[in-house]
Design a protein around this motif. Structure first.
Motif, PDB file in Angstrom:
ATOM      1  N   GLY A  60       0.789  -1.231   0.000  1.00 49.24           N
ATOM      2  CA  GLY A  60       0.000   0.000   0.000  1.00 49.24           C
ATOM      3  C   GLY A  60       0.816   1.274   0.000  1.00 49.24           C
ATOM      4  O   GLY A  60       0.339   2.326  -0.423  1.00 49.24           O
ATOM      5  N   ILE A 205      -1.200   7.654 -11.477  1.00 46.00           N
ATOM      6  CA  ILE A 205      -1.800   7.238 -10.207  1.00 46.00           C
ATOM      7  C   ILE A 205      -2.793   6.103 -10.434  1.00 46.00           C
ATOM      8  O   ILE A 205      -2.861   5.148  -9.653  1.00 46.00           O
ATOM      9  CB  ILE A 205      -2.483   8.438  -9.516  1.00 46.00           C
ATOM     10  CG1 ILE A 205      -1.415   9.429  -9.028  1.00 46.00           C
ATOM     11  CG2 ILE A 205      -3.352   7.970  -8.351  1.00 46.00           C
ATOM     12  CD1 ILE A 205      -1.977  10.722  -8.480  1.00 46.00           C
ATOM     13  N   THR A 206      -3.564   6.201 -11.513  1.00 46.82           N
ATOM     14  CA  THR A 206      -4.513   5.131 -11.842  1.00 46.82           C
ATOM     15  C   THR A 206      -3.780   3.826 -12.118  1.00 46.82           C
ATOM     16  O   THR A 206      -4.165   2.758 -11.621  1.00 46.82           O
ATOM     17  CB  THR A 206      -5.353   5.515 -13.076  1.00 46.82           C
ATOM     18  OG1 THR A 206      -6.107   6.696 -12.785  1.00 46.82           O
ATOM     19  CG2 THR A 206      -6.313   4.386 -13.445  1.00 46.82           C
ATOM     20  N   ARG A 208      -0.794   3.000 -11.068  1.00 52.23           N
ATOM     21  CA  ARG A 208      -0.183   2.516  -9.831  1.00 52.23           C
ATOM     22  C   ARG A 208      -1.215   1.830  -8.951  1.00 52.23           C
ATOM     23  O   ARG A 208      -0.944   0.773  -8.371  1.00 52.23           O
ATOM     24  CB  ARG A 208       0.466   3.671  -9.063  1.00 52.23           C
ATOM     25  CG  ARG A 208       0.968   3.259  -7.688  1.00 52.23           C
ATOM     26  CD  ARG A 208       1.646   4.388  -6.943  1.00 52.23           C
ATOM     27  NE  ARG A 208       2.926   4.746  -7.532  1.00 52.23           N
ATOM     28  CZ  ARG A 208       3.775   5.618  -6.972  1.00 52.23           C
ATOM     29  NH1 ARG A 208       3.461   6.200  -5.818  1.00 52.23           N
ATOM     30  NH2 ARG A 208       4.919   5.899  -7.546  1.00 52.23           N
ATOM     31  N   ALA A 209      -2.402   2.426  -8.839  1.00 49.30           N
ATOM     32  CA  ALA A 209      -3.456   1.836  -8.013  1.00 49.30           C
ATOM     33  C   ALA A 209      -3.816   0.447  -8.516  1.00 49.30           C
ATOM     34  O   ALA A 209      -3.988  -0.497  -7.729  1.00 49.30           O
ATOM     35  CB  ALA A 209      -4.685   2.737  -8.005  1.00 49.30           C
ATOM     36  N   GLU A 210      -3.924   0.300  -9.825  1.00 49.67           N
ATOM     37  CA  GLU A 210      -4.247  -1.006 -10.406  1.00 49.67           C
ATOM     38  C   GLU A 210      -3.155  -2.024 -10.083  1.00 49.67           C
ATOM     39  O   GLU A 210      -3.438  -3.179  -9.754  1.00 49.67           O
ATOM     40  CB  GLU A 210      -4.414  -0.865 -11.922  1.00 49.67           C
ATOM     41  CG  GLU A 210      -5.647  -0.056 -12.325  1.00 49.67           C
ATOM     42  CD  GLU A 210      -5.720   0.180 -13.827  1.00 49.67           C
ATOM     43  OE1 GLU A 210      -4.714  -0.125 -14.519  1.00 49.67           O
ATOM     44  OE2 GLU A 210      -6.761   0.663 -14.305  1.00 49.67           O
ATOM     45  N   LEU A 212      -1.115  -1.969  -7.487  1.00 53.78           N
ATOM     46  CA  LEU A 212      -1.139  -2.282  -6.059  1.00 53.78           C
ATOM     47  C   LEU A 212      -2.200  -3.331  -5.739  1.00 53.78           C
ATOM     48  O   LEU A 212      -1.960  -4.256  -4.957  1.00 53.78           O
ATOM     49  CB  LEU A 212      -1.392  -1.014  -5.240  1.00 53.78           C
ATOM     50  CG  LEU A 212      -0.311   0.071  -5.288  1.00 53.78           C
ATOM     51  CD1 LEU A 212      -0.689   1.240  -4.384  1.00 53.78           C
ATOM     52  CD2 LEU A 212       1.042  -0.489  -4.873  1.00 53.78           C
ATOM     53  N   PHE A 213      -3.366  -3.191  -6.346  1.00 52.60           N
ATOM     54  CA  PHE A 213      -4.431  -4.156  -6.085  1.00 52.60           C
ATOM     55  C   PHE A 213      -4.087  -5.521  -6.681  1.00 52.60           C
ATOM     56  O   PHE A 213      -4.406  -6.559  -6.104  1.00 52.60           O
ATOM     57  CB  PHE A 213      -5.760  -3.640  -6.629  1.00 52.60           C
ATOM     58  CG  PHE A 213      -6.410  -2.617  -5.729  1.00 52.60           C
ATOM     59  CD1 PHE A 213      -7.101  -3.021  -4.592  1.00 52.60           C
ATOM     60  CD2 PHE A 213      -6.303  -1.262  -5.996  1.00 52.60           C
ATOM     61  CE1 PHE A 213      -7.692  -2.089  -3.744  1.00 52.60           C
ATOM     62  CE2 PHE A 213      -6.887  -0.323  -5.155  1.00 52.60           C
ATOM     63  CZ  PHE A 213      -7.581  -0.733  -4.026  1.00 52.60           C
ATOM     64  N   ASN A 238      -3.383   7.163   3.551  1.00 49.89           N
ATOM     65  CA  ASN A 238      -2.988   6.380   2.391  1.00 49.89           C
ATOM     66  C   ASN A 238      -4.162   5.572   1.868  1.00 49.89           C
ATOM     67  O   ASN A 238      -5.322   5.867   2.118  1.00 49.89           O
ATOM     68  CB  ASN A 238      -1.795   5.489   2.771  1.00 49.89           C
ATOM     69  CG  ASN A 238      -0.953   5.090   1.583  1.00 49.89           C
ATOM     70  OD1 ASN A 238      -1.254   4.117   0.944  1.00 49.89           O
ATOM     71  ND2 ASN A 238       0.086   5.853   1.284  1.00 49.89           N
ATOM     72  N   ILE A 239      -3.878   4.502   1.158  1.00 50.09           N
ATOM     73  CA  ILE A 239      -4.912   3.720   0.489  1.00 50.09           C
ATOM     74  C   ILE A 239      -5.628   2.756   1.432  1.00 50.09           C
ATOM     75  O   ILE A 239      -6.707   2.253   1.128  1.00 50.09           O
ATOM     76  CB  ILE A 239      -4.283   2.948  -0.688  1.00 50.09           C
ATOM     77  CG1 ILE A 239      -5.356   2.507  -1.687  1.00 50.09           C
ATOM     78  CG2 ILE A 239      -3.450   1.773  -0.180  1.00 50.09           C
ATOM     79  CD1 ILE A 239      -4.767   1.966  -2.980  1.00 50.09           C
TER      80      ILE A 239
END
Length: 247
Positions: A60, A205-206, A208-210, A212-213, A238-239
């Motif tokens: 995260g 950011i999009t 990176r978020a993908e 991370l999940f 944070n997330i």
């Protein structure tokens, strides 16, 4: 491995090694630039992030990979358990020690952030905990929710009675967020600011978020939440907070 910029060991040489500070928003490319600078000039990286100091919060917080840590020494990671309090004042003390150690090895200290208060506290030599009236004046018109939001953003531990505005304001005062700071950066400091267009940042950011999940962000958050509690200070930013909202 980093190559010393100078093999001499005198104190004067150590002091002549600059502190390089690289700042910028999330996903702006700070880490990759820091790696290039470190490998080119013989540097060691200090992460100025209020979440990467916590153990177990790896996915995260997008901590540097094992491979990157082998290529370049990294500091400021995995310092405390998520249930422990770690303040900007703690980070400043830790970082000053690391800067001295890195310079003593003839390497270049590279501070990368991240968390604004962590960076400013080091670069402008904040005198945390100093008693003055600047804090009260600064937050005189702030609502309770604004004060709490400020605490969350700056890794400030909230009091037990979080519905009492006076208690929350006192937490900020004791944390040392005030105007008692140097007017200028520390001597021999090079500050590099990374700028990226808003559109490019949103795309990164999009992505990176993908990533991370896909790497197991939800599973990591569940484990940490169950072990330390979702109300733990480390989990309020944070997330992780976002993941908890949708669980």
């Amino acid at each position: 491995m980093a190559t010393p910029v100078n093999s001499k060991s005198t104190n004067s040489v150590h002091k002549d090694v600059p502190l390089v500070v690289i700042v910028g928003p999330t996903a702006s490319g700070k880490s990759s630039i820091a790696m290039r600078v470190a490998e080119t000039y013989g540097g060691e990286i200090i992460a100025a992030d209020s979440r990467t100091v916590y153990k177990g919060m790896d996915i995260g917080t997008a901590k540097p990979s094992v491979q990157d840590r082998k290529r370049v020494p990294h500091w400021g990671l995995d310092l405390v358990e998520p249930g422990e309090v770690f303040t900007a004042a703690d980070f400043k003390r830790y970082t000053y020690e690391k800067i001295a150690e890195i310079r003593a090895r003839g390497h270049v200290p590279i501070l990368v952030g991240g968390t604004g208060l962590y960076v400013d506290g080091v670069v402008f030599d904040y005198q945390f905990g100093a008693k003055n009236e600047h804090v009260r004046a600064k937050f005189a018109d702030a609502s309770l929710e604004e004060l709490k939001s400020y605490c969350y953003s700056n890794n400030i531990k909230l009091p037990e009675n979080i519905m009492n505005r006076r208690y929350v304001l006192r937490a900020i005062e004791q944390h040392g967020v005030n105007d008692n700071r140097g007017k200028y950066p520390l001597p021999n400091t090079i500050i590099v600011g990374i700028t990226t267009s808003s559109e490019e940042l949103r795309t990164r950011i999009t992505q990176r978020a993908e990533q991370l999940f896909e790497m197991g962000m939800v599973e990591e958050a569940k484990i940490l939440g169950e072990k330390y509690g979702w109300d733990s200070e480390a989990m309020t930013g944070n997330i992780y907070k976002l993941v908890h909202h949708f669980l």
